[in-house]
Design a protein around this motif. Structure first.
Motif, PDB file in Angstrom:
ATOM      1  N   ALA A  23       8.835  -1.029 -19.820  1.00 28.84           N
ATOM      2  CA  ALA A  23       9.955  -0.753 -20.725  1.00 28.84           C
ATOM      3  C   ALA A  23      10.801   0.412 -20.219  1.00 28.84           C
ATOM      4  O   ALA A  23      12.043   0.355 -20.249  1.00 28.84           O
ATOM      5  N   VAL A  24      10.141   1.455 -19.732  1.00 31.11           N
ATOM      6  CA  VAL A  24      10.889   2.607 -19.224  1.00 31.11           C
ATOM      7  C   VAL A  24      11.669   2.232 -17.970  1.00 31.11           C
ATOM      8  O   VAL A  24      12.838   2.613 -17.794  1.00 31.11           O
ATOM      9  N   VAL A  25      11.040   1.485 -17.088  1.00 24.12           N
ATOM     10  CA  VAL A  25      11.714   1.070 -15.850  1.00 24.12           C
ATOM     11  C   VAL A  25      12.922   0.197 -16.167  1.00 24.12           C
ATOM     12  O   VAL A  25      14.006   0.372 -15.585  1.00 24.12           O
ATOM     13  N   GLU A  26      12.754  -0.749 -17.080  1.00 24.50           N
ATOM     14  CA  GLU A  26      13.868  -1.623 -17.443  1.00 24.50           C
ATOM     15  C   GLU A  26      14.993  -0.818 -18.084  1.00 24.50           C
ATOM     16  O   GLU A  26      16.175  -1.059 -17.820  1.00 24.50           O
ATOM     17  N   SER A  27      14.652   0.138 -18.936  1.00 25.96           N
ATOM     18  CA  SER A  27      15.679   0.946 -19.601  1.00 25.96           C
ATOM     19  C   SER A  27      16.474   1.770 -18.608  1.00 25.96           C
ATOM     20  O   SER A  27      17.700   1.886 -18.716  1.00 25.96           O
ATOM     21  N   ALA A  28      15.769   2.339 -17.646  1.00 24.49           N
ATOM     22  CA  ALA A  28      16.448   3.228 -16.701  1.00 24.49           C
ATOM     23  C   ALA A  28      17.259   2.460 -15.672  1.00 24.49           C
ATOM     24  O   ALA A  28      18.375   2.873 -15.319  1.00 24.49           O
ATOM     25  N   ILE A  29      16.744   1.342 -15.189  1.00 21.01           N
ATOM     26  CA  ILE A  29      17.381   0.652 -14.064  1.00 21.01           C
ATOM     27  C   ILE A  29      18.321  -0.452 -14.532  1.00 21.01           C
ATOM     28  O   ILE A  29      19.480  -0.524 -14.112  1.00 21.01           O
ATOM     29  N   HIS A  30      17.852  -1.312 -15.415  1.00 19.60           N
ATOM     30  CA  HIS A  30      18.689  -2.436 -15.837  1.00 19.60           C
ATOM     31  C   HIS A  30      19.663  -2.048 -16.937  1.00 19.60           C
ATOM     32  O   HIS A  30      20.838  -2.432 -16.893  1.00 19.60           O
ATOM     33  N   ASP A  35      19.086   8.710 -20.682  1.00 21.50           N
ATOM     34  CA  ASP A  35      17.982   9.490 -21.230  1.00 21.50           C
ATOM     35  C   ASP A  35      16.620   8.979 -20.788  1.00 21.50           C
ATOM     36  O   ASP A  35      15.597   9.619 -21.041  1.00 21.50           O
ATOM     37  N   ALA A  36      16.591   7.815 -20.137  1.00 19.66           N
ATOM     38  CA  ALA A  36      15.318   7.257 -19.686  1.00 19.66           C
ATOM     39  C   ALA A  36      14.969   7.685 -18.263  1.00 19.66           C
ATOM     40  O   ALA A  36      13.874   7.374 -17.779  1.00 19.66           O
ATOM     41  N   VAL A  37      15.873   8.380 -17.591  1.00 25.79           N
ATOM     42  CA  VAL A  37      15.606   8.775 -16.199  1.00 25.79           C
ATOM     43  C   VAL A  37      14.439   9.765 -16.135  1.00 25.79           C
ATOM     44  O   VAL A  37      13.538   9.637 -15.289  1.00 25.79           O
ATOM     45  N   HIS A  38      14.446  10.723 -17.023  1.00 26.38           N
ATOM     46  CA  HIS A  38      13.337  11.691 -17.021  1.00 26.38           C
ATOM     47  C   HIS A  38      12.017  10.999 -17.353  1.00 26.38           C
ATOM     48  O   HIS A  38      10.987  11.279 -16.716  1.00 26.38           O
ATOM     49  N   ASP A  39      12.063  10.106 -18.337  1.00 34.83           N
ATOM     50  CA  ASP A  39      10.842   9.359 -18.676  1.00 34.83           C
ATOM     51  C   ASP A  39      10.359   8.541 -17.482  1.00 34.83           C
ATOM     52  O   ASP A  39       9.151   8.410 -17.250  1.00 34.83           O
ATOM     53  N   LEU A  40      11.288   7.996 -16.720  1.00 32.36           N
ATOM     54  CA  LEU A  40      10.900   7.218 -15.541  1.00 32.36           C
ATOM     55  C   LEU A  40      10.189   8.095 -14.520  1.00 32.36           C
ATOM     56  O   LEU A  40       9.148   7.697 -13.953  1.00 32.36           O
ATOM     57  N   GLU A  41      10.718   9.258 -14.301  1.00 29.15           N
ATOM     58  CA  GLU A  41      10.096  10.157 -13.329  1.00 29.15           C
ATOM     59  C   GLU A  41       8.685  10.522 -13.754  1.00 29.15           C
ATOM     60  O   GLU A  41       7.748  10.542 -12.937  1.00 29.15           O
ATOM     61  N   VAL A  42       8.499  10.766 -15.039  1.00 34.07           N
ATOM     62  CA  VAL A  42       7.156  11.090 -15.543  1.00 34.07           C
ATOM     63  C   VAL A  42       6.240   9.887 -15.401  1.00 34.07           C
ATOM     64  O   VAL A  42       5.068  10.014 -14.983  1.00 34.07           O
ATOM     65  N   MET A  43       6.739   8.702 -15.748  1.00 30.07           N
ATOM     66  CA  MET A  43       5.921   7.496 -15.656  1.00 30.07           C
ATOM     67  C   MET A  43       5.512   7.197 -14.217  1.00 30.07           C
ATOM     68  O   MET A  43       4.384   6.751 -13.967  1.00 30.07           O
ATOM     69  N   LEU A  44       6.409   7.371 -13.286  1.00 31.18           N
ATOM     70  CA  LEU A  44       6.076   7.070 -11.894  1.00 31.18           C
ATOM     71  C   LEU A  44       4.972   7.989 -11.378  1.00 31.18           C
ATOM     72  O   LEU A  44       4.065   7.546 -10.646  1.00 31.18           O
ATOM     73  N   LYS A  45       5.019   9.239 -11.751  1.00 30.39           N
ATOM     74  CA  LYS A  45       3.949  10.147 -11.355  1.00 30.39           C
ATOM     75  C   LYS A  45       2.628   9.741 -11.994  1.00 30.39           C
ATOM     76  O   LYS A  45       1.568   9.835 -11.372  1.00 30.39           O
ATOM     77  N   LYS A  46       2.712   9.302 -13.228  1.00 31.02           N
ATOM     78  CA  LYS A  46       1.504   8.935 -13.960  1.00 31.02           C
ATOM     79  C   LYS A  46       0.855   7.684 -13.395  1.00 31.02           C
ATOM     80  O   LYS A  46      -0.381   7.573 -13.344  1.00 31.02           O
ATOM     81  N   HIS A  47       1.681   6.712 -12.966  1.00 32.65           N
ATOM     82  CA  HIS A  47       1.148   5.401 -12.576  1.00 32.65           C
ATOM     83  C   HIS A  47       1.159   5.178 -11.071  1.00 32.65           C
ATOM     84  O   HIS A  47       0.991   4.032 -10.627  1.00 32.65           O
ATOM     85  N   LYS A  48       1.331   6.226 -10.300  1.00 36.17           N
ATOM     86  CA  LYS A  48       1.352   6.008  -8.856  1.00 36.17           C
ATOM     87  C   LYS A  48       0.027   5.454  -8.363  1.00 36.17           C
ATOM     88  O   LYS A  48      -0.011   4.570  -7.493  1.00 36.17           O
ATOM     89  N   THR A  49      -1.044   5.936  -8.908  1.00 38.04           N
ATOM     90  CA  THR A  49      -2.357   5.416  -8.500  1.00 38.04           C
ATOM     91  C   THR A  49      -2.512   3.951  -8.855  1.00 38.04           C
ATOM     92  O   THR A  49      -3.172   3.204  -8.138  1.00 38.04           O
ATOM     93  N   ASP A  50      -1.922   3.538  -9.960  1.00 37.95           N
ATOM     94  CA  ASP A  50      -1.998   2.125 -10.334  1.00 37.95           C
ATOM     95  C   ASP A  50      -1.238   1.254  -9.341  1.00 37.95           C
ATOM     96  O   ASP A  50      -1.661   0.128  -9.029  1.00 37.95           O
ATOM     97  N   PHE A  51      -0.135   1.760  -8.797  1.00 37.12           N
ATOM     98  CA  PHE A  51       0.594   0.999  -7.792  1.00 37.12           C
ATOM     99  C   PHE A  51      -0.157   0.959  -6.468  1.00 37.12           C
ATOM    100  O   PHE A  51      -0.140  -0.055  -5.756  1.00 37.12           O
TER     101      PHE A  51
END
Length: 2039
Positions: A23-30, A35-51
């Motif tokens: 949801a955050v990725v779709e909000s920021a990119i599509h 306001d979702a850019v900061h959330d995206l940056e936080v999410m990417l750091k959080k889920h890098k291990t999952d990727f």
């Protein structure tokens, strides 16, 4: 122990975090939400291990497993909870199974299971375990979708998303880091381990698969995960080619990939990986200008070993699982090597560049072109992937361009192969199987590559070059690129010297390359030019050959009817090779004709070719079925041009290939032969129906244009009937019973039939003439004309016909198949059949109402049944009425069959308009619980689609008319139709479909529903939850506003409307509002984002705001009624606050803010208290939200400009546009754009000739221009409507806040400030020059209500004292005040001497409002009478603000303060006086313009407007102290006109009194006129002016006064009148009371000295004498308030008009004698009223015992009745006093009215006084003097009693805040059980007590007045009887002497002016007209009577009596008179008694 500190997360870690990530990725990119850019940056750091650990689960843990197993007893910690939670054993077992199934950590498995339980409402019919399986795969899918979106945002060489730089930097850095950490290898590893079959088997073995739908969902998600993985790699390679290692890994993966489907095509995963590898080899960037910058990061240039390792890998001889993949890769690598060799950037790898052709040879040996054709390009949906096509196109064109010799070599090999084949064919030998056909395969590959272009790439255009211009005047010559020239050369050279074996492949290639309109024209020109070179591939050769075949076949055509025999006999005419060639050229011809209109026209206009006749001729010959089918399809392509279609119709009819004309037998049976016979005898036997399908396609093309009305005329009844019968009866109704070799063909046939019928029905509009049988000329006389095809189809659908049965059977069969969730042959055609059946039913339902109405109107014998009833019939296949349920089930497939869902929704929408159907539908849906849940979930899924709506522009709307709808548009249309369905159903009786869909109770009253969130108490997920979710996105913490306004504005508008209707519906309101309030805090959260800024949205948002405001208005009203003060206050606070505060706190949900006590305590005071606190403490002020909402409402409107047309007639276009005018459900006018488009296109298609064909494109552009104009008109109409609705919504909220909400939440100066702000803003907006009258008209009503509130504010301030005034006000008794000094301070109550009240505080605002109001009135002077009427009402309210309150508080003040002293000492104007002066000054500033407008409206126009204008005049005249308005009224004749109109209203008023109810307005108009005249008459000047205008003569001439109805003597004491429709008595009293008050004002203003006024009034009374006599003689025994009021007014007027005797007349005429006689009679009646209306003890008892129904009104009514009774007594006493005082110069000549008897004064009560008959009154029956004494005593006692009551009530009023609950209940008069706060009770009690005190005050005044007048009458009579009276029993001589003495005295004083006295009777004279008969009583007085009087007087008139009178006078009466009148009279009475009685 390790698990003890770990908590289980209720949000499953393998699902919910990944959904949030996506949801955050779709909000920021599509969605580009900043306001979702900061959330995206936080999410990417959080889920890098999952990727990095892509799709790897957390491993199982023995400790966790043990903890889970023990959780049924020990329990586990849940994240966010304090206590451990235990789980049932079955949950634990399922968690362990999930852990083992997915190799998942036990805690994660348990979390997944808990999430499944929580989300079961989203998956009805599934267990939590099955839901958990879906969530598991959904989480993995979300993670991969997020990864793919991130990769797509990567900046690279192929595409770009245009993201902001900061976001691009974040995503690029993240993705490149993942690539560096071996992302490619991880993706390939995941793909290698995925196998859908094995996964499904594993799930099946563990019972993790549920019903077919669940299995399908799991399979689709798993396949999507696999494809997404591959697409991630493909997207990455598109942007940044993979490195050497990654590329080699990808090659190795493809080497072992053997994923080939059953038909030989690649799987989508393999195709994506192949394309990823091909993009790795893509070096097309070298051809760009910025090649150096781009190639820096490409490994083919940067990695020296890249080319070497890749080349070695591809040259390696190791086997591939699929050799074709190797060939494709080798081909791409060979082309890449050739490209690299031509650019210097790739220097250093020359040894490999030289092997480019060798690599291509390897690919060719591997049959690369055949593999591309059969395995790659044949993959489904490949042509919809743009970058797949571009890469294949690039490889192919690079091969042709860079390797021309290799291509020539392939051609040479192809020629050699063709010669070998020809040789073997000539020798009759089989050709060798080892022959290479590479060039042939290449041509076929090119055909299939370019034959489809669904994404409009026009790649085939690269193979064509425009011809060079031949004109010498061309200044610019276009030079195509070299690549394009080379490709075009390839196309031309490939057709040179073409051998027979390559003829068909070459023609096929041309067919593929002619796939776009431009390329088709190039192909046509090429073949046309080839005709000059004798090429076999030319149009001349093609049509010449076809003509030769036709001639040959026609000559040898058999006459046998056996078509199959003819094919066998003449198969020698066309060989197999010839047939292939013919089919190829026919396909090419068809493709060119389909793509280009110009080519079609050119072919048909070529007389040498005769294309139409040739093709029809071949169809009529015995040719193979495949060729005949291709011929028919070619004709269908030609029929796309309307001009050609008309020719084809005539040729088709003439050719009789479908026999439409019967033979000479004239039988009624259908004619046989032609295509009908072939269908039955050839195709049915062969089980192949190519000819039928082709002919149906021809009919489909022909019916795209209107069918000629005269088709077949002269030979048969003209019309389309034979063709419709063929389609319907021969094909469609029998298709299900025939056998088919290909199962898919069955549904193809049915789909073709349904498509034609659906089109014919869609174009049909019922017309009355269709229902009348018309005779036309036929071959054998007159025959019945055929009806339109649409008529016949609709008629069959409106009865239980075979057509309807077949349609319903198809729906039933298709639904049974769809519910298996499997694919079948012909699946696409089956879906098409189901869709067309649904569309057919939807269109029939749409036309049904008009069709049935015409049947009834015309009286047609047709029998039709409503389709909704037919759909409720029993299904013979199931035995249940399930047709509608079957249709509804299509909603369950919204994701896969969106069009079906839309049509099904439309069917339900039409069906649900019928009220009786609703209950049946609900019963059908709910008879099975499982089915009910599935259907409900289907509806919910339709609402939950997330597709973004298209921008609503005119171009988009026009484009949508000609193009197919997109899935997103279809999904949104479905949502909108479903919302309209619920909106329509809501108004129907319960239970209805809306209640079912929204989750309301169906088995008990809807109002008892308790709505819950989904899953709570087993509540299913309903449409209401979906709607609220839709509206709630973007609302809340950190939200930027409702996201639906941007993504789906139309759907959101319907959703807001649905919410409002639910809130406003009486059945659903309470439940809905309670749910919105408690579960979502919906309205408060939505209101925070109002008003919507239109600049932020592309679509209008006024309608959304309007529905939301209306809902808020309902919420405010409901919470106010239910005393939910906190909720009401929160909304009011948000609307009315004018200060800014911490927005983070505001945006918190209700549960997250401070507690309610702090909220109510700290914030409530800011609304109710003066605004200084907010100004000084709160800081920044901002515009109130209610004002900001008003700012969004515009009262202007721009209109589209008039279009200029060249081809269409402007006048006719306007007529056509007017013909498509419609109204929607809201009553908004709109124009049917689709209908207009259809009409204009039909008109265009009917145009014939080549001239019009050449101008067709320009005409189409003009049609678009007309459509654009109409669309703009629709927008204007919609905009006007929504501006009106928007203002109405704002008005509702404002009025509810100000009128319905608790007043204590907004009071005082704050309330007045808000009102002034709104009023000023409204008046400013309507003052705009661009404001439209139709938009500003409703504003007048709002201004009226606002002004009424403002007036009420000022009145409330006047009526209720402030806290300080409460403290300062001292309520002291009358006796105590009498001892106080005159200088004591009293409270002014808002009427201070210097005007320091609220009117002074808001003086400037008041004048601004007044100016704006007058200017608005003047602006509306052009005919807007209704608007002006409201504005006059507003102005009236405004002017009343300056009125001194009627219930003035002077009755609460010191009695002495209102006396003469205070009036003399007072100085200065009050605030009321000051405001009146300012008002009149402002009004006078507008001069005669405003005066004239107001006076004209008062004299003419709408009755309501006249009444209000008269009332405004009334107020203005009252304020105008200098009589300027009065002078204007008089000088301009308006006053005379008003007076003259009184007689004109006489007849209308008589009609009203006669019982007419239609004209009551004249009654109120009369009252308004008299009210104005009364106001004018309040001044002496005005009264004199009115008298001069003859007003009394006009009233005297009115006959309606004589129509007094008979009174009901049994009427109650206080009968409640019906104000809306008063009865005759009430109407008459309205008129009479108004007139009498006017007369009273007239007499009062002119004074008693003006004899003319009194005379005219008496003449009016005398002219209607019977009525007034009846009033005075009324003898009813019961007390009636209205009767008393009537008598009080009558006696008041008579008393004032007859207070002085007439002048003596020297000559008395007959009229004067009659007039005086009437006066005499009235005088006798008035005197006779005194004893009847004497204040007595008996009367007081009657008043106490009044029978009043409403106990709360008893005190009020008693006070009114008492006051009316006292008014009568006061008037009669005053009249008697006037008769006595004006009858002579002294007492001996005064008139005697009372008999010298004191008997009544000695009794306890007067007995029988009411029985005194005036008609029998004789001189001896005068009222006794004792009546006066008795009344004097009674009034004294009553005065003291009332005084004590007033004292008591004053005490209660002073201690109002300290009253007990019982006292408060008593004094408030509130009914038991009524909800009312203590503050409200105190306000009501204060008002009631004030009224009681005021009544007491008036009663005291009346008693004191009666006492004074009675005392005066007593003194006069005692003086006469004791001094001057001569008894009748004395001698006659004494009497005569006394008489002469009196006459002498009278003659001496004649000049004094008392000659009119009744004592001037001539004794013994015969004429006694001017005498009063009562004076004859003097002759009957005896000495004994006088003696008795003396004795009684001494006893009755005691000293104690006089002392009481003096005390009353000292305390009450004296303060209101400057002279001591009462003391003087008492002294004289005492002196009389002392001197003449001896006392």
């Amino acid at each position: 122990m390790a698990a003890s500190g770990v908590a289980v997360n209720a949000a499953a870690r393998v699902w919910s975090p990944f959904k949030d990530l996506q949801a955050v990725v779709e909000s920021a990119i599509h969605r580009r939400q900043t306001d979702a850019v900061h959330d995206l940056e936080v999410m990417l750091k959080k889920h890098k291990t999952d990727f990095l650990s892509l799709l790897k689960n957390n491993p199982k843990n023995p400790t966790h497993r043990e903890a889970v197993k023990k959780s049924n007893t020990v329990g586990l910690l849940i994240h966010g909870e304090q206590r451990k939670q235990t789980f049932p054993s079955d949950v634990i077992e399922e968690a362990i199974i999930l852990s083992d199934l997915f190799d998942l950590n036990e805690f994660a498995a348990l979390e997944l299971l808990l999430a499944g339980e929580e989300n079961r409402a989203d998956f009805p019919g599934l267990t939590r375990g099955l839901v958990a399986v879906l969530l598991y795969y959904d989480g993995r899918r979300s993670l991969l979708n997020a990864l793919r979106t991130l990769i797509l945002s990567l900046e690279g060489r192929t595409f770009t998303l245009g993201l902001p730089p900061d976001l691009t930097h974040i995503t690029n850095t993240f993705i490149l880091n993942l690539v560096d950490e071996n992302l490619t290898n991880k993706i390939l590893t995941v793909l290698k381990g995925m196998a859908v079959t094995a996964e499904l088997d594993k799930l099946q073995n563990n019972r993790a698969l549920g019903p077919p739908k669940h299995r399908k969902q799991v399979q689709d998600m798993y396949e999507e995960i696999e494809v997404t993985c591959a697409e991630c790699l493909f997207s990455l390679s598109c942007q940044r080619p993979l490195g050497r290692t990654d590329t080699l890994q990808l090659i190795n993966h493809l080497k072992g990939d053997n994923s080939i489907t059953a038909d030989g095509s690649l799987r989508p995963v393999t195709l994506a990986l192949l394309m990823a590898l091909l993009y790795c080899f893509d070096v097309s960037v070298l051809e760009r200008e910025d090649a150096e910058d781009t190639t820096v990061g490409m490994p083919v240039f940067s990695d020296p070993a890249y080319i070497q390792d890749i080349h070695k890998e591809l040259r390696d001889g190791s086997a591939w699982a699929v050799p074709g993949l190797r060939a494709v890769v080798q081909l791409a690598w060979g082309v890449t090597l050739r490209q690299l060799s031509q650019y210097p950037q790739a220097a250093g790898a020359g040894e490999y560049f030289e092997e480019d052709e060798a690599m291509i040879d390897l690919a060719i040996e591997g049959n690369v072109f055949s593999f591309l054709h059969k395995s790659v390009i044949s993959v489904n949906k490949l042509h919809k992937e743009e970058f797949y096509l571009r890469r294949l196109h690039g490889i192919t064109t690079d091969l042709i361009y860079h390797l021309p010799l290799k291509v020539k070599e392939l051609r040479n090999r192809g020629d050699e192969t063709a010669r070998i084949l020809l040789a073997h064919l000539q020798e009759g030998q089989e050709p060798p199987t080892s022959l290479r056909r590479d060039f042939e395969d290449m041509l076929y590959m090119l055909c299939v590559l370019y034959e489809k272009d669904p994404v409009d790439l026009d790649l085939a255009l690269d193979y064509w070059c425009p011809p060079e211009p031949v004109s010498q005047h061309e200044t610019f010559i276009y030079r195509p690129p070299q690549r394009q020239v080379a490709l075009y050369k390839f196309v031309r050279m490939a057709g040179d010297l073409l051998p027979a074996a390559l003829y068909v492949p070459y023609v096929k290639m041309l067919t593929g390359l002619a796939s776009t309109p431009k390329s088709a024209e190039h192909c046509y020109n090429l073949l046309k030019m080839n005709g000059s070179t004798s090429s076999t591939v030319s149009w001349d050769h093609i049509f010449t050959s076809l003509n030769q075949y036709y001639n040959s076949l026609r000559r040898e055509s058999p006459h046998s009817g056996d078509q199959s025999m003819s094919y066998r006999m003449h198969s020698r005419v066309i060989t197999r090779q010839e047939l292939d060639g013919l089919l190829a050229v026919l396909e090419l011809t068809r493709r060119v004709c389909e793509q280009s209109d110009n080519c079609r026209v050119a072919m048909c206009e070529n007389q040498h070719w005769s294309v139409v006749m040739l093709l029809f001729g071949l169809v009529s010959c015995a040719v193979p079925p495949t060729m005949k089918a291709e011929l028919l399809r070619t004709l269908a392509a030609l029929a796309r041009t309307p001009e050609i279609a008309a020719t084809l119709w005539q040729t088709l009819e003439a050719s009789q290939i479908l026999v439409t004309v019967s033979g000479g037998s004239g039988g009624s049976g259908a004619p046989r032969g032609g295509l009908g016979a072939e269908l039955e005898e050839v195709e049915a036997r062969g089980e192949e129906f190519a000819i039928t399908r082709a002919f149906l396609s021809l009919l489909a093309s022909l019916t795209d244009t209107p069918v000629p009305t005269a088709l077949g005329a002269g030979l048969r009844p003209p019309g389309f009937d034979p063709y419709l019968a063929y389609i319907r009866d021969d094909v469609f109704l029998k298709f299900a019973t025939r056998a088919y070799k290909s199962p898919a063909e069955k549904w193809e046939v049915a789909e073709s039939c349904l498509r034609i019928m659906c089109k014919l029905l869609h174009e049909y509009e019922p017309v009355g003439e269709h229902f009348i049988d018309l005779l036309v000329e036929g071959p054998a006389g007159n025959v019945l004309a055929n009806k339109p095809a649409g008529f016949n189809i609709l008629l069959h659908l409106l009865k239980d016909s075979r057509l309807l049965q077949m349609v319903l059977r198809i729906l039933d069969d298709s639904m049974k198949h769809f519910q298996t969730y499997t694919q079948a042959p012909g699946q696409e055609n089956l879906e098409g059949c189901a869709l067309l059946c649904l569309q057919l039913l939807a269109r029939a339902l749409d036309q049904e109402a008009g069709f049935v109405a015409l049947v009834r109107e015309i009286g047609s014998p047709l029998l039709v049944t409503p389709l909704d009833r037919l759909l409720l019939a029993i299904n013979p296949r199931t035995g249940r009425a399930d047709f509608i349920v079957t249709i509804t089930k299509f909603l369950m497939f919204n994701s896969t069959m969106a069009d079906h869902c839309l049509s099904a929704t439309r069917i339900l929408y039409h069906i649900c308009k019928s009220s009786p159907i609703q209950a049946d539908l609900v019963n059908l849906y709910t008879e099975n619980r499982e089915q009910s849940e599935e259907l409900l979930h289907g509806f919910v899924e339709c609402l939950e689609t997330d597709d973004v709506e298209d921008e609503c522009t005119a171009d988009n709307e026009i484009a949508s008319l000609d193009t197919e709808t997109t899935p997103a548009r279809t999904h949104n249309s479905t949502r909108q139709s479903l919302l309209k369905l619920m909106i329509t159903s809501l108004d129907l009786p319960a239970p209805n479909l809306a209640h079912y869909l929204l989750g309301f109770e169906l088995r008990k009253p809807v109002s008892q529903t308790n709505l819950q969130d989904q899953g709570i108490l087993g509540s299913p997920k309903t449409c209401l939850h979906a709607v609220l979710t839709l509206l709630g996105r973007g609302v809340g913490q950190g939200g930027a506003g409702p996201q639906c306004l941007t993504d789906s504005p139309v759907t959101a508008e319907l959703a807001f409307k649905l919410i409002y209707l639910l809130a406003a519906n009486k059945d659903t309101s309470l439940a809905m509002l309670r749910y919105l309030r408690t579960s979502h805090d919906f309205l408060y959260r939505q209101l925070q984002y109002l008003p919507y800024d239109q600049k932020d949205y592309k679509h209008p948002v006024t309608q959304h705001q309007s529905w939301l405001l209306k809902t808020i208005a309902v919420e405010l009203r409901v919470t106010s009624l239910n005393r939910q003060r906190s909720h009401t206050h929160r909304l009011m606070k948000l609307l009315l606050d004018d200060f800014d505060e911490d927005q983070t706190a505001v945006l918190q949900p209700a549960g997250g803010r401070v507690d309610d006590s702090e909220f109510v305590g700290s914030r409530l005071v800011n609304v109710t208290a003066p605004s200084h606190y907010s100004r000084n403490v709160r800081g920044r002020q901002y515009r109130r939200r209610v004002m900001s909402l008003l700012d969004t409402i515009s009262f202007d409107q721009s209109y589209p400009e008039q279009v200029h047309l060249e081809f269409f007639d402007q006048r006719l276009i306007q007529q056509v546009v007017a013909s498509v005018e419609r109204r929607d459900e809201d009553g908004v006018t709109f124009y049917d754009v689709q209908g207009l488009h259809r009409i204009l296109m039909n008109e265009l298609n009917n145009l014939q000739g080549t001239t019009m064909a050449g101008q067709r494109q320009m005409i189409l552009e003009e049609i678009k221009l007309v459509l654009r104009m109409v669309i703009e008109r629709n927008r204007v109409c919609t905009s006007l409507h929504w501006k009106q609705v928007g203002f109405d919504a704002w008005r509702q909220v404002t009025e509810v806040v100000l009128s319905a909400c608790p007043s204590d939440l907004l009071q005082g100066e704050t309330r007045q400030t808000v009102l002034f702000e709104i009023l000023q803003e409204l008046l400013m907006k309507v003052a705009d020059d661009d404001a439209l009258p139709e938009l500003t008209a409703p504003v007048a009503g709002t201004i009226l209500i606002l002004m009424a509130n403002l007036r009420q504010c000022f009145m409330a301030h006047d009526q209720s004292p402030s806290d300080k005034e409460h403290r300062d006000l001292q309520y002291v008794t009358m006796l105590d005040r009498s001892q106080q000094g005159v200088n004591n301070t009293t409270v002014s109550w808002g009427q201070g001497s210097q005007g320091s009240g609220t009117r002074t505080l808001f003086a400037t605002s008041l004048q601004m409002v007044l100016k704006g109001l007058i200017e608005h009135i003047l602006r509306c002077s052009g005919g807007q009478q209704r608007v002006r009427a409201k504005l006059y009402g507003t102005l009236l309210y405004y002017l009343q603000i300056a009125d001194t309150p009627r219930n003035s508080h002077k009755h609460l003040q010191d009695e002495r303060s209102g006396g003469v002293e205070s009036r003399l000492l007072s100085s200065g104007d009050t605030e009321y006086d000051q405001l009146r002066k300012e008002n009149i000054a402002t009004i006078l500033n507008y001069g005669d313009t405003f005066m004239d407008l107001l006076c004209r409206d008062a004299c003419d126009g709408l009755d309501v407007g006249r009444m209000l204008a008269l009332s405004v005049l009334d107020c203005i005249v009252m304020m105008d102290k200098f009589s300027q308005w009065l002078s204007f009224l008089s000088s301009k004749g308006y006053l005379q006109h008003l007076i003259d109109s009184l007689s004109a209203d006489d007849e209308k008023l008589m009609s009203v009194l006669a019982g007419g109810t239609h004209s009551l307005k004249v009654l109120y108009l009369y009252e308004s006129k008299l009210s104005l005249l009364t106001r004018v008459a309040e001044t002496a000047t005005g009264a004199s002016t009115i008298l001069r205008c003859g007003v009394m003569s006009q009233l005297a001439a009115c006959s309606f006064f004589d129509m007094r109805p008979d009174m009901d003597r049994s009427q109650a004491v206080y009968s409640v009148e019906d104000d809306f429709l008063p009865d005759a008595v009430s109407r008459y009293r309205h008129l009479l009371f108004t007139t009498l008050r006017f007369c009273l004002a007239l007499l009062t203003s002119l004074g008693t000295e003006n004899r003319e006024a009194g005379t005219q009034v008496m003449q009016f009374i005398v002219s209607h004498g019977d009525i007034f006599h009846a009033i005075l003689l009324d003898r009813r025994t019961s007390i009636n308030l209205q009767v008393l009021q009537e008598l009080a007014l009558t006696t008041a007027v008579i008393s004032s008009a007859n207070c002085r005797e007439e002048e003596p007349y020297t000559e008395v005429n007959t009229a004067e004698i009659e007039f005086r006689g009437h006066k005499l009679r009235i005088q006798r009646h008035m005197v006779a009223l005194l004893p009847r209306y004497c204040v007595s003890e008996k009367l007081m008892k009657q008043l106490k015992n009044l029978d009043i129904q409403h106990e709360g009104d008893k005190a009020e009514i008693q006070a009114q009745v008492t006051q009316a009774y006292l008014d009568v007594a006061t008037n009669v006493t005053s009249y008697c006093r006037a008769l006595v005082s004006n009858s002579g110069p002294n007492v001996q000549y005064c008139r005697v009215l009372f008999w010298p008897n004191m008997e009544e004064a000695m009794t306890r009560d007067i007995q029988g006084s009411g029985d005194l008959s005036v008609s029998s009154l004789t001189p001896a029956q005068l009222p006794n003097l004792g009546v006066l004494v008795y009344q004097l005593k009674t009034c004294m006692s009553q005065f003291l009693a009332v005084y004590e009551k007033r004292k008591f009530h004053l005490g209660k009023l002073e201690g109002l805040s300290d009253l007990s609950v019982e006292d408060l209940k008593q004094f408030s008069g509130v009914v038991e059980g009524e909800k009312m706060s203590s503050q409200q009770r105190q306000a009501v009690a204060y008002k009631r007590l004030s009224h009681i005190i005021a009544y007491n005050y008036r009663q005291l005044q009346a008693y004191s007045y009666i006492i004074e007048n009675s005392l005066f009458l007593l003194w006069r009579h005692l003086e006469y009887y004791l001094i001057h009276c001569v008894p009748s029993d004395r001698s006659q001589a004494n009497i005569q002497t006394q008489a002469r003495r009196q006459q002498q005295i009278r003659r001496l004083q004649d000049a004094v002016g008392v000659g009119g006295s009744p004592s001037m009777d001539r004794i013994g004279g015969g004429d006694s007209v001017s005498s009063f008969d009562l004076d004859d009583s003097r002759r009957h007085v005896r000495q004994q009577d006088i003696d008795t009087l003396k004795q009684a007087a001494v006893t009755v008139l005691s000293e104690s009596l006089f002392k009481k009178i003096q005390e009353i006078n000292q305390t009450f009466c004296k303060s209101r008179s400057h002279y001591g009148f009462v003391e003087a009279v008492i002294r004289r009475v005492k002196r009389l008694l002392r001197l003449h009685t001896g006392s």
